[in-house]
Write an enzyme that holds these catalytic residues in place. Sequence first.
Site, PDB file in Angstrom:
ATOM      1  N   HIS A 204     -44.566 -16.684  52.417  1.00  0.00           N
ATOM      2  CA  HIS A 204     -45.182 -16.834  53.735  1.00  0.00           C
ATOM      3  C   HIS A 204     -44.732 -18.146  54.385  1.00  0.00           C
ATOM      4  CE1 HIS A 204     -47.873 -19.900  52.112  1.00  0.00           C
ATOM      5  NE2 HIS A 204     -48.099 -19.084  51.084  1.00  0.00           N
TER       6      HIS A 204
ATOM      7  N   ASP B 270     -45.441 -18.569  46.801  1.00  0.00           N
ATOM      8  CA  ASP B 270     -44.552 -19.406  45.983  1.00  0.00           C
ATOM      9  C   ASP B 270     -44.656 -19.022  44.508  1.00  0.00           C
ATOM     10  OD1 ASP B 270     -47.137 -20.309  45.729  1.00  0.00           O
ATOM     11  OD2 ASP B 270     -46.665 -22.437  45.925  1.00  0.00           O
TER      12      ASP B 270
END
Length: 603
Positions: A222, A504
């Site tokens: 994102h 992540d």
Amino acid sequence: MPIYSASATLQLGPMCPSQASGFPSVTALSTEADADSLSYISTASTALSSVPTPTPPESVCVLTRAAKARSTGGKDASPASLAPCMANMEAFREVGGGETEAATIAWPYRRATCEKSQQVKHGVLTETNGIMVARKRFIFLLAVAVLLAILSLSLQFSLKEDRQNVKSRKRIIPVPRTEPPVIDPVYEAYAYCNIPNNTERGMEGHSPPDYKLLSVQVMIRHGDRYPLYAIPKTKRPAIDCTLVPSRKPSHPRLAGFLSHMSKGSKGRLDSVLRGLPRFPSHPVCEMGELTQTGVVQHLHNGQLLRDTYIKKHKLLPDSWTSKHLYVESTGKSRTLQSGLAMLYSLLPEFDWQKIYIRHQWSSIFCSSSCDCPMRNHYLEEEQRRQYSLRVKNSLLERTYVDMAKIVGVPTRQLRASNPIDSLLCHFCHNISFPCTQNGCISLEHFNVIKSHQLGDEKERHETKVYYRYSLLASHPILNQTVTRMQRIVEGRSEEVFALFSAHDVTVAPLLAALGLFEARFPRFAARIVFELWQAPKDKKSLFVRVLYNGEDVTFQTSFCQKHSRHSSQPLCPFQNFMNFVKKDMFGIFNSTNYYDACHRRAF
């Protein structure tokens, strides 16, 4: 036998006494007189010129005697050796020769001396001139040699710098003109922020001529978000999460994106995703909310991929439908909104009726293959390693103590709030670090925490515990990727483009599992791309490319490091990738499949 012949003359310079006095020129020496005899005669003649001229026979014989003496090493000539000379002299007297004739006879020897002197003098001058020329030539050559030496040293220094630059470029996504020679926490933080840059270009879609692109699968992190944690007793960073096209950073398609997302009720999404907002809209950002910077980052990513895959390679047909797309997102608004931003900028025509977005409940996208005890075991070991490294870092502990005093909370409470997450938000948005009446958190505090984070990443790859976790965590999504490629080749699927919007903690293990240990920690809006290619002449010859943030890292992966890109196959064979995912990646666990690796404890 005559001593000289008047017909064979040697022309001398004007300084010779023969021309001044009118005497005839001396002949070339007879065949009996060699070069040494001439020098001896010259020496004796010089001595003779200082005394009165004797009678002809004696003068000639004296010269002859001196020459013979010199030729015999200084000993006087014997009477027998002078017999021819005396006989000639006697013959001369018999024909009536006198003092004038005797002087004439002696003169050739004196003239020979003069000529020899002139030749010697001329030779000295010539030799002097030659030395001067040689000296000038030597100085010139010496200057040239010094100049060449300087140029050589300059080239060596330049090549050495180039080698250092090439060595530093082993890291993925370096900026050659700005990358520092050593790891700089401020520079790494700036790279993590990923400030939108309109000049950025990627290597996606590059291939040898006439190769056909069959499918593309992309995993993204994102975009830029508001912090997930707040530093206790400090003011939260003031960031507006509404979308304003006139506010920087912006994108030409931001206004259109905002308009289309307002009509999101027409979209087809899994039930969990329907309740999430299609775009960020809070004047004061909520925790973890996507910012305008995050939206712009993925609008930019989508534009890059559109220029390559849609416009150049015509990956999607003109009459594309939902069956040509596969889209999946976790249940967070920031991942859904990031995926929508990329799709809006990527697709030739954004149509809600042609888009179906699936929900992925797992942050590692393991779908139905999440049961893996050994993966959890390695994750726990990795967490213990992280704790041990933090405890050993005394500088980090002193920094936390100092920061805790500034904000007025116990050190343990400050550490639990994960202050680096909030500080990175301040850093990326150019907002001053928090301050209280006790002082301000400074850039020095930030550098210490960020440096520890970078050191942790380095040790993580050295210990291999995280690598084992990553292999088991990433196998399900890698297996989906390979399977989708196989179905495309076999004609059993038309999903030519797949998008996974993740975090992540999804991208980082995937990078490690592929063997990309030099890759930076996933920045905001990071992307990993898998491309499937077909050879022009043999449709069964399939190849794969892997790209990270626009850089081709295929030949750095574990499955294609040993493949030579200069071979007859310039791309990495798809078979290599398939073998790695289906079997080779389990070798470190002494297993041959995912189930055994997950349930068999490796010693």
